[in-house]
Structure formats: C-alpha cells, structure tokens
Motif scaffolding. Sequence first.
Motif, PDB file in Angstrom:
ATOM      1  N   UNK A   4      -2.508 -36.879 -25.195  1.00  0.00           N
ATOM      2  CA  UNK A   4      -2.043 -35.936 -26.213  1.00  0.00           C
ATOM      3  C   UNK A   4      -2.539 -34.521 -25.933  1.00  0.00           C
ATOM      4  N   UNK A   5      -2.772 -34.218 -24.659  1.00  0.00           N
ATOM      5  CA  UNK A   5      -3.271 -32.908 -24.271  1.00  0.00           C
ATOM      6  C   UNK A   5      -2.289 -32.193 -23.357  1.00  0.00           C
ATOM      7  N   UNK A   6      -2.402 -30.869 -23.364  1.00  0.00           N
ATOM      8  CA  UNK A   6      -1.715 -30.070 -22.366  1.00  0.00           C
ATOM      9  C   UNK A   6      -2.581 -30.041 -21.120  1.00  0.00           C
ATOM     10  N   UNK A   7      -1.981 -30.314 -19.983  1.00  0.00           N
ATOM     11  CA  UNK A   7      -2.733 -30.388 -18.735  1.00  0.00           C
ATOM     12  C   UNK A   7      -1.995 -29.639 -17.633  1.00  0.00           C
ATOM     13  N   UNK A   8      -2.744 -29.132 -16.672  1.00  0.00           N
ATOM     14  CA  UNK A   8      -2.177 -28.418 -15.541  1.00  0.00           C
ATOM     15  C   UNK A   8      -2.126 -29.348 -14.342  1.00  0.00           C
ATOM     16  N   UNK A   9      -0.945 -29.472 -13.768  1.00  0.00           N
ATOM     17  CA  UNK A   9      -0.740 -30.371 -12.624  1.00  0.00           C
ATOM     18  C   UNK A   9       0.186 -29.672 -11.632  1.00  0.00           C
ATOM     19  N   UNK A  10       0.243 -30.190 -10.422  1.00  0.00           N
ATOM     20  CA  UNK A  10       1.168 -29.680  -9.416  1.00  0.00           C
ATOM     21  C   UNK A  10       1.982 -30.830  -8.848  1.00  0.00           C
ATOM     22  N   UNK A  11       3.132 -30.488  -8.284  1.00  0.00           N
ATOM     23  CA  UNK A  11       3.934 -31.458  -7.557  1.00  0.00           C
ATOM     24  C   UNK A  11       4.327 -30.833  -6.218  1.00  0.00           C
ATOM     25  N   UNK A  12       4.360 -31.626  -5.147  1.00  0.00           N
ATOM     26  CA  UNK A  12       4.727 -31.073  -3.847  1.00  0.00           C
ATOM     27  C   UNK A  12       6.236 -30.993  -3.680  1.00  0.00           C
ATOM     28  N   UNK A  13       6.669 -30.110  -2.778  1.00  0.00           N
ATOM     29  CA  UNK A  13       8.075 -29.999  -2.406  1.00  0.00           C
ATOM     30  C   UNK A  13       8.962 -29.825  -3.652  1.00  0.00           C
ATOM     31  N   UNK A  14       9.954 -30.715  -3.833  1.00  0.00           N
ATOM     32  CA  UNK A  14      10.789 -30.663  -5.038  1.00  0.00           C
ATOM     33  C   UNK A  14      10.569 -31.892  -5.915  1.00  0.00           C
ATOM     34  N   UNK A  15       9.419 -32.528  -5.782  1.00  0.00           N
ATOM     35  CA  UNK A  15       9.150 -33.696  -6.619  1.00  0.00           C
ATOM     36  C   UNK A  15       9.185 -33.291  -8.097  1.00  0.00           C
ATOM     37  N   UNK A  16       9.928 -34.003  -8.920  1.00  0.00           N
ATOM     38  CA  UNK A  16       9.930 -33.693 -10.351  1.00  0.00           C
ATOM     39  C   UNK A  16       8.639 -34.168 -11.009  1.00  0.00           C
ATOM     40  N   UNK A  17       8.303 -33.563 -12.117  1.00  0.00           N
ATOM     41  CA  UNK A  17       7.109 -33.961 -12.861  1.00  0.00           C
ATOM     42  C   UNK A  17       7.448 -35.176 -13.706  1.00  0.00           C
ATOM     43  N   UNK A  18       6.872 -36.316 -13.350  1.00  0.00           N
ATOM     44  CA  UNK A  18       7.163 -37.572 -14.045  1.00  0.00           C
ATOM     45  C   UNK A  18       5.982 -38.081 -14.860  1.00  0.00           C
ATOM     46  N   UNK A  19       4.766 -37.650 -14.530  1.00  0.00           N
ATOM     47  CA  UNK A  19       3.574 -38.133 -15.225  1.00  0.00           C
ATOM     48  C   UNK A  19       3.369 -37.447 -16.572  1.00  0.00           C
ATOM     49  N   UNK A  20       3.956 -36.277 -16.734  1.00  0.00           N
ATOM     50  CA  UNK A  20       3.828 -35.481 -17.946  1.00  0.00           C
ATOM     51  C   UNK A  20       5.204 -34.999 -18.378  1.00  0.00           C
ATOM     52  N   UNK A  21       5.284 -34.523 -19.618  1.00  0.00           N
ATOM     53  CA  UNK A  21       6.493 -33.832 -20.064  1.00  0.00           C
ATOM     54  C   UNK A  21       6.356 -32.369 -19.657  1.00  0.00           C
ATOM     55  N   UNK A  22       7.288 -31.838 -18.855  1.00  0.00           N
ATOM     56  CA  UNK A  22       7.144 -30.444 -18.411  1.00  0.00           C
ATOM     57  C   UNK A  22       7.335 -29.450 -19.558  1.00  0.00           C
ATOM     58  N   UNK A  23       6.362 -28.558 -19.707  1.00  0.00           N
ATOM     59  CA  UNK A  23       6.421 -27.519 -20.730  1.00  0.00           C
ATOM     60  C   UNK A  23       6.732 -26.164 -20.078  1.00  0.00           C
ATOM     61  N   UNK A  24       6.007 -25.837 -19.020  1.00  0.00           N
ATOM     62  CA  UNK A  24       6.262 -24.638 -18.213  1.00  0.00           C
ATOM     63  C   UNK A  24       6.155 -25.035 -16.745  1.00  0.00           C
ATOM     64  N   UNK A  25       7.125 -24.617 -15.947  1.00  0.00           N
ATOM     65  CA  UNK A  25       7.078 -24.869 -14.515  1.00  0.00           C
ATOM     66  C   UNK A  25       7.168 -23.572 -13.748  1.00  0.00           C
ATOM     67  N   UNK A  26       6.357 -23.428 -12.708  1.00  0.00           N
ATOM     68  CA  UNK A  26       6.380 -22.240 -11.859  1.00  0.00           C
ATOM     69  C   UNK A  26       6.697 -22.658 -10.431  1.00  0.00           C
ATOM     70  N   UNK A  27       7.769 -22.114  -9.913  1.00  0.00           N
ATOM     71  CA  UNK A  27       8.216 -22.399  -8.552  1.00  0.00           C
ATOM     72  C   UNK A  27       7.363 -21.594  -7.577  1.00  0.00           C
ATOM     73  N   UNK A  28       6.663 -22.287  -6.661  1.00  0.00           N
ATOM     74  CA  UNK A  28       5.826 -21.598  -5.689  1.00  0.00           C
ATOM     75  C   UNK A  28       6.381 -21.742  -4.276  1.00  0.00           C
TER      76      UNK A  28
END
Length: 227
Positions: free
Chosen positions: A165-189
């Motif tokens: 029930x927390x907001x957490x900062x995570x990364x994904x490599x390449x174009x992997x979608x975020x599946x472990x969390x509900x995406x709130x903000x995404x930054x393309x690097x």
Amino acid sequence: MSILTTIARSAVRAPRPIARVPAASLSLAARGVHTLPQLDYPYNALEPHISGQIMELHHKKHHQTYVNGLNAAEEAYAKTDSPKERIKLQSALKFNGGGHINHSLFWKNLAPAGQGGGELSAGPLKEKIEADFGSVDAFKKKLNTVTAAVQGSGWGWLGYNPETKKLEIVTTPNQDPLLSHVPIIGIDIWEHAFYLQYQNVKADYLTAIWNVIDFKEAERRFLEASK
C-alpha cells in the motif's frame, strides 16, 4: 493470446465492436489493431522543457514502430498453432507490447506548463508522496537518481504497490512494462526521449521533465489503484 497481449489490449485501447463473421475467417483487421494514440497537446506544447522535434519523432516514429511491431507479432501469433513458434514470438510481443503500453502511459503523464504541467496541488497524491518519501523534493530527487542510474535504455517509475500500500520507485529495462506495481508516473530514459536536446546529460532532462509532469493524471491513477 499471450498474457502481455491481453494487458496491452486492456491498458491502452478501449474495446471495439467486432464484425459478425465466422470465427475461422477472423483476420487481424477484423479483430481490431493497435493504433497510435493521439496526443492531448501539440508537439511543441512542452517547450522549452521537451522540444517539439523530440516529441514529434518520439511519437510519430518511435511509438509508431512499437505499434507496428506489436500488430505484426500478434498477427503471426494468431496464425500459428505451433507452441515453438509462439514461444519464439514472446520476445517481440513483450518488447513491442511494452513499448506501446509504456508510451501510451507516458504521453498522458505530460501536460504543458501553465495547463497543469508541473503543478502538484494539495491532495491525496501529495499527502501520500510526503508520507512515503518525506517530501516532494526528496521524492523527485530519488526518482531522478534511480532513473539516471538505469544502464542502457529503460524506464523509471513511481508505482503503487498493492501489497505494501505504498508508493515505491522502481525501474524496468528496455521496454518492459511495469507489472509488479500500478504505474503512477513513468519517465522514459531511452536516448530518443532526450538526446537531441540534452545530448548525454540525463540529469538536465530529468530535472526539466518535472515542469511538464501531469500530476492530475498521476493522482487519478493513484486514487484508482488505492481503492
């Protein structure tokens, strides 16, 4: 149909009516294809923080490539009954499906300065950020630091963890979608998101992008995720 394909269809496109034809004759066109979403603002609306040239290339060229690749991979998947061939297609489905999902989220993450971009008003999202990170500035600094450290290409995310029930900062490599969390903000690097303007200075891009983050959209996602 793969799990990623199902996610892609539900995440970025509303269901479309399907023509009443025999199931055996359904083609990709009859089932409906993924399409490039329209932006809610002109390409130059995010200047000077993100140039119109970058936005146009990013949207019309890069995102369109993922859409085309996903449609091609889904069509090939539908045409074969071979488990081996379907396994071989998983990489293309993941890469192009993830690219379509991530970018569709990313465009909605952005808004012109003066039209909501960069404005985090008092409310549930700000309160949660302050509770989980100490302050808004501390949150931005941490997300920037973690995202800048992505090796190669990828994404930095503020995600909502349904288990903690927390907001957490995570990364994904390449174009992997975020599946472990509900995406709130995404930054393309990926470099295509900033190189023409900021060259190899990721830190300047990551500082600038906060001026055009649509926190109202982020709060909407947070409220939906935390119900």
